[in-house]
Each structure stands twice: as structure tokens, then as C-alpha cells.
Design an enzyme around this catalytic site. Sequence first.
Site, mmCIF file in Angstrom:
data_model
loop_
_atom_site.group_PDB
_atom_site.id
_atom_site.type_symbol
_atom_site.label_atom_id
_atom_site.label_comp_id
_atom_site.label_asym_id
_atom_site.label_seq_id
_atom_site.Cartn_x
_atom_site.Cartn_y
_atom_site.Cartn_z
ATOM 1 N N GLU A 18 0.812 -1.218 0.000
ATOM 2 C CA GLU A 18 0.000 0.000 0.000
ATOM 3 C C GLU A 18 0.848 1.271 0.000
ATOM 4 O O GLU A 18 0.614 2.197 0.750
ATOM 5 C CB GLU A 18 -0.953 -0.006 1.194
ATOM 6 C CG GLU A 18 -1.943 -1.160 1.136
ATOM 7 C CD GLU A 18 -2.967 -1.139 2.268
ATOM 8 O OE1 GLU A 18 -2.634 -0.615 3.346
ATOM 9 O OE2 GLU A 18 -4.074 -1.647 2.052
ATOM 10 N N ASP A 40 -8.287 -9.042 4.813
ATOM 11 C CA ASP A 40 -8.037 -7.895 5.679
ATOM 12 C C ASP A 40 -9.052 -7.750 6.811
ATOM 13 O O ASP A 40 -9.925 -6.891 6.742
ATOM 14 C CB ASP A 40 -8.037 -6.608 4.820
ATOM 15 C CG ASP A 40 -7.453 -5.427 5.571
ATOM 16 O OD1 ASP A 40 -6.886 -5.638 6.646
ATOM 17 O OD2 ASP A 40 -7.572 -4.298 5.063
ATOM 18 N N GLU A 75 -12.262 -1.772 12.599
ATOM 19 C CA GLU A 75 -12.294 -1.155 11.267
ATOM 20 C C GLU A 75 -13.450 -1.688 10.420
ATOM 21 O O GLU A 75 -14.157 -0.923 9.768
ATOM 22 C CB GLU A 75 -10.958 -1.423 10.558
ATOM 23 C CG GLU A 75 -10.915 -0.912 9.131
ATOM 24 C CD GLU A 75 -9.567 -1.141 8.450
ATOM 25 O OE1 GLU A 75 -8.639 -1.676 9.091
ATOM 26 O OE2 GLU A 75 -9.453 -0.768 7.262
HETATM 27 O O1 GCW Z 1 -6.700 -2.834 7.172
HETATM 28 C C1 GCW Z 1 -6.056 -2.070 6.195
HETATM 29 C C2 GCW Z 1 -6.374 -0.668 6.541
HETATM 30 C C3 GCW Z 1 -5.236 0.301 6.396
HETATM 31 C C4 GCW Z 1 -4.038 -0.316 7.079
HETATM 32 C C5 GCW Z 1 -3.669 -1.579 6.334
HETATM 33 C C6 GCW Z 1 -2.527 -2.328 6.986
HETATM 34 C C7 GCW Z 1 -2.309 0.696 8.370
HETATM 35 O O2 GCW Z 1 -7.474 -0.250 5.792
HETATM 36 O O3 GCW Z 1 -5.621 1.502 6.986
HETATM 37 O O4 GCW Z 1 -2.936 0.566 7.151
HETATM 38 O O5 GCW Z 1 -4.745 -2.458 6.290
HETATM 39 O O6 GCW Z 1 -2.813 -3.225 7.762
HETATM 40 O O7 GCW Z 1 -1.386 -2.023 6.723
#
Ligand code: GCW
Length: 738
Positions: free
Chosen positions: A305, A399, A427
Site C-alpha cells: 500500500e 483484511d 475497522e
Molecule cells: O486494514 C487495512 C487498513 C489500512 C491499514 C492496512 C494495513 C495501516 O485499511 O488503513 O494501514 O490495512 O494493515 O497495513
Amino acid sequence: MKKLFLVACTVLVAVLLQAEDGYRLWLRYDKIDDAALLQQYRNTISGIQLEPSSPTLSVARQELLNALQSLLDKQITSQQTITGNCIVAGTPSSSSIVKQFLSAGNFNLGKEGFVIRSTNIEGKKVTVIAAGSDIGVLYGVFTFLRLLQTHQHINDLSITSVPAIQNRILDHWDNLNRTIERGYAGISIWNWHTLPGYIDKRYIDYARANASIGINGSVLTNVNANALVLTKEYLLKVKALADVFRPYGIKVYLTAKFSAPIEIGGLKTADPLDTAVQNWWNEKCNEIYALIPDFGGFLIKANSEGQPGPQGYGRTHADGANMFADALAPHGGIVMWRAFVYDVRVQKTNEHFEEGKTHEHSATIASDDRFKQAYNEFKPLDGKFRKNVLIQVKNGPIDFQPREPFSPLFGAMPQTQLMMEFQLTQEYLGQATNLVFEAPLFKEVLVADTYTKGKGSTVAKVIDGSLNNNTVTGIAGVANIGNDIDWTGHPFAQSNWYAFGRLAWDHDLSAAQIADEWLRQTFSNNSAFLDPAKTIMLTSRETLVDYMTPLGLHHIMGTSHHYGPAPWVDNAGRADWNPVYYHKADSAGIGFDRTATGSNALSQYNPEVQKQWNNVNTCNEKYVLWFHHVPWDFKIQPGRTLWDELCYKYNTGVDSVRWMQAAWNGLATYIDQERFEDVRMLLGIQETEAVWWRNACLLYFQTFSKMPFPANYEKPDHDLEYYKALKFPLAPGIGGNM
Ligand code: GCW
């Protein structure tokens, strides 16, 4: 008149002092409200003998004294000699009695374990809290206090407890400007501006709370890292926190930005095989350890990312991780290298990826199923990491969704030390407005069987090192803590912090036991309260799955802020950020075919695991849309089509929230009004959100199924366009890596 006024004021002050704002967490130590039990406890505990010969023993003694005086509402003496009914606590070096006691038994307590035993010493009945180390004593003290707070009998104790996992760590996604990525409970408790001069009482209470559940590490900063934290100015602030945490057995860790040698070191490259870069990190570690001799190490998100990493230089994750490992090894530090990566082919070193924005490179993506990518990248590196490296794997392949199958990596890297990453902050689980107890989710993953070394090769055994004989073990939880007065935003979110610590220490504990002890300490020991409250907690995660992502749906939430439903989104910057990528609804059916006829992600699991999921007729319906594209009229239950089942699940989820509301309303008389009201209002929001999820998702999926809502379900109060038009530009939790 004046007198009356004074009395009124005193009463008011007393009431205000009692205000239950949630700050005290599960360490409330209110007077035992069961008279008979109180008498028993008073009889069993007259004084304590605990020589405060180290900072840790000193805080242990203080905690014990404060708590006992408050719980028993009686003066407790701290004494030099043994009397009947005293508590003797210490290590062999702080107490000759403990020394004798431990040498008489055959204890294997390691660095952190402890014993609590009711016994006779010099003819006197005492309770011994003994450990080989100071921190073991503190853990023993907190455990003993938990027994009192949960109204257990303490006359005949025989407890030996040793943590299953060595490094039990909270990962804070806190930025230096105090925003928190995916934080829903205020801003960061780390006040970088006033550190190191000002030590907020919160830092101490944070450490106490963590020590009380066995958490022994804290990564202070966001994995989307800011190199500034590695500058001298910030390291002095980090040192101040480390000094506060040390007596409580908590090490600090930092996130290391891969490009730091360029950003703050003035180098031209961050190539891990470049000796100038290696030297820079070696020197940086020397500098850190000179300030913080017990610094824990680094957590690193690389080539993920938009975070820079070794692949930017044509190197592997192993090259990157090992560079840090070599710099940390002389000081005893560890590297936690994250496996949360997907599709490196489109990433460039300095590109900032922000979900929801279109990037010029998105067109070049020819991505494999995102499910498979962490495995694709890491499996070939099995056995290539240094001994002080842990690969930190999220519990599922995508995720932190409400339900995911366990990540196939847990069964795939027997020569590598893998640590677990759970997410405590909600989240994808209703953020801080939904009551969701996560222990059932954690347990579901921990007990899952990888079959790597035959039946019984559970994820827990991979993580605790027993399956593959690891020398370093770890588990991390992404923290849900902010500066809200109750720490976590939702009073019940505290239970997720609590559950994480308890399971990190002992993953055999059941979710029910954890809920029970948390409720007793946090609210009340009254069984009329406990039974319904426990049912609320234990069913809450399944309830959320039902109204958000039933039957194995996943990743259908709003883009970027991840708030609310948005299964229709199809225009995000990358294909695999789009909900449509994950549910694949069309006129034929819904779900992601990950069998051999589809992406074949299933092949990343052991054949025994594949067997559980690869046949749509036998696959547990909880996972079915994770692995199959299922026709709308497929009979998933006797007499129920997939479409009907989907409607049934979404409606059950809403009904269950309404049940939670009713059950909670029946508990008003058992607890304080403040927290009762807090939870009541939040459940109201949760109900609204559950209805929103149900209506939006079913209306949208109906455009493909073309099937009617079964009669007698509530009809949506708006049309699909209404839901699609909802926008939340200021939803919380997004803050960048500042
Ligand atoms: O869960 C996702 C999130 C991001 C996060 C990423 C990660 C810290 O949307 O905000 O960034 O994963 O775990 O690196």
C-alpha cells in the site's frame, strides 16, 4: 442551612467521584459487595509481605496494597515477618521464603510465569505469590486480584501459569500528529508534543492495564510509518515512555520506515544490500539502545500500500528483514515483518497509495486473486529469515473482515517464525458504535487446523511455536485505544483489548470464560446481570456477520473509510479495492470461485483443509461465498435457496440486534446509569446501522437475483438509489501517516 448545604456538597462530591466513566477499565477494585465473601476475604488476608526491592516489585506491592484496601475496605499492613493469613509475594532473590518455597517444588516458570498457592509456612496459613522474575510477581499479583474481583474462593489456591507466547504486543496505528489510522476512540494517547517533559497519568494506567492481562510490548507508531520518530528528538520522547513502561514489563517498539536512511539520513538509497545503508541502520540501533537498553525492535510494513521496501531495489522481503535483524541482533531486538502485501508489480518505491483515489498505474494491474498474494510472495522465502525475525501475518488472507478463513500462510512456512496479527480496533466490525466481542473470532482462527503436520496442527500451535519448534514467538493486536475517557469509545470495546491479552497469554481460554471474567470485573458479579450480558457478548460477533457479511461475503464496505455498506462500488483505484471484485454477483449467482475452476486459492491449503471447503454441497455455509460462485436458486438449506438464505441471514442479524437492545434494557438496575445509558444509546446506533446494511445489501443483490424478498420480512424503507447516494467524507479513522 449551611450544614445541610455542606452535607449536600459532600454527597455530590462522593457521587461524582463514583462516576463510572469507564476510565478504570477492568481494574475497578470496588468494595466486595457480597457480605459473606467479604468476610471470608478479610479473614484470609490480613497483611502482605512483598519486599519492594526493584521498580517492578515496588509497583506490584503498591497495586496489591491499593487494590486490597479498596476491595476489602480495610487497612492492609505491609509487614516484614510472616503472620497467619498474610500474602507472601516475591522472587527467590527478594524473599527467602519464596526461595525456599520454589526450591521445594518442581516449577518451570520461565521468564514470566508465576505460582499462587495456599500453603503453610512456619505453621502459619499464607498465600504465596512466587515467580522466578519480578515481572512474574506482578503478573501473579494481578491474577490474584482478578480472583477477588471475580468473587472466586481463595482458601485453597493452586495456580501455576506460564504464557504460551513470548511477545504479546499491541500495535498502535498512531501517527505523530496524534491522528490514529482506523482509530475510533479519540486521538492518540501519546502526546508527542509534551513528551518527554510531561508524563501523563494515562501512560501509567495504560501500562498497568496491559500488565494486568500480560501484554508485554507496545508498538507506538503506525505501520504506515513516519521516519521522524527515528530522529534524536523523538527518540528522547520514546525513551520517556519506555521508562514509564519498564516496571510493568512492557517493551517499546517502533515502526521503521524503509526509506528512513534517505529521508532522515541523507543517503541516496535505502537498498538493504548497500553497506552504507546497513551501517546507517546499525548506527541507528546503537543510538536507540544507548537510550533504551531494552528496546523491543522494529515492526515493518514494506512494499505494501505504498510503503517503500526492498522490492524497490530488486531485493526480497528476506533481504529487507534480515538487514534490520542484523542491526538489532547484537542488542537482542526482534524484527516483525508484515506479510500484508498484495500485488507488488504495480508499486513504486515512493508512490503513495490511498484507497479510493485513482492512480495512474492502476491500469497496469494484472492481479492474481488478492487472497493468494501474501502466500505467493512469502512461501518461496520460507527458511530464508534470520532467527530474530517474525513474519507477522493477519489472521485471514484479505483484511480483518468480520469472518475470514485462516490465512493459508499459517500452514505454509514451517521453517519461518510466524506471528499472528489480530485487529482489535473495529475497522470492519462496526467501528466504535457496534457492540462486538471479538474473542469468538480470535478463537475461531486459533483453533483452526492447518493439518501441516497431521490433524491437530492448529494455528495456535504455529503461533506458540510448538508445532515448528520456534525459538521466538509472538502475537499482535492492532490497538483500539484512544484518548476517549473510556479508552476505547464503546464500553464493550474494552473487552477486546482484554480478550486479546488473555488469549495471548493462554490461548486455551474459552471466549465464554473471558467474557465472564471481564464482565465481573468491569460491571458486576450479579448472575442476573451476568447471564444475559454474557449471551449478548458471545453472540455479538455472529450477529454482526449476519447483518454485514453473511454466508462468506467479504469486503463489501464503503470505500476508504470502510464505514457502512457499499457492495456496488466498482470504480476504486485498483480492481481489488472494489466490493464487486469480492462478491462477483451476477445474474447467475454470487460469490468468489476460489476452487480449481476459479482462482484456485484453495490450493494454498493442505488437502485436508481443501476438502472442507472445495465442494459447494458440503462447504460450511459460513464460508461458502468465500470459495464458490453459488447460483441464486441453489438449495443451501433444506427448502431454502441461496437467495432466501441471504435474506434470512440479514434479517436474523437485525432481529438479533433488537434482541440485544431488549436484553440490555433489562439490565438497567444492575449497573451504573452512566455506562448503562452509553451502551443503550450505542445499541440504538447499531440497530440503525444493521438495518442500513441489510436494506442496502439486499436491495443491491436483488438487482442480480431478480427474486422477491420472502414475505413477512420487513421491507426496506428506502430504495437502492437512496443508499448509494449516502456519503461520509468525514467518517473517522482515516488520518494519514503524519
Ligand atoms: O486494514 C487495512 C487498513 C489500512 C491499514 C492496512 C494495513 C495501516 O485499511 O488503513 O494501514 O490495512 O494493515 O497495513
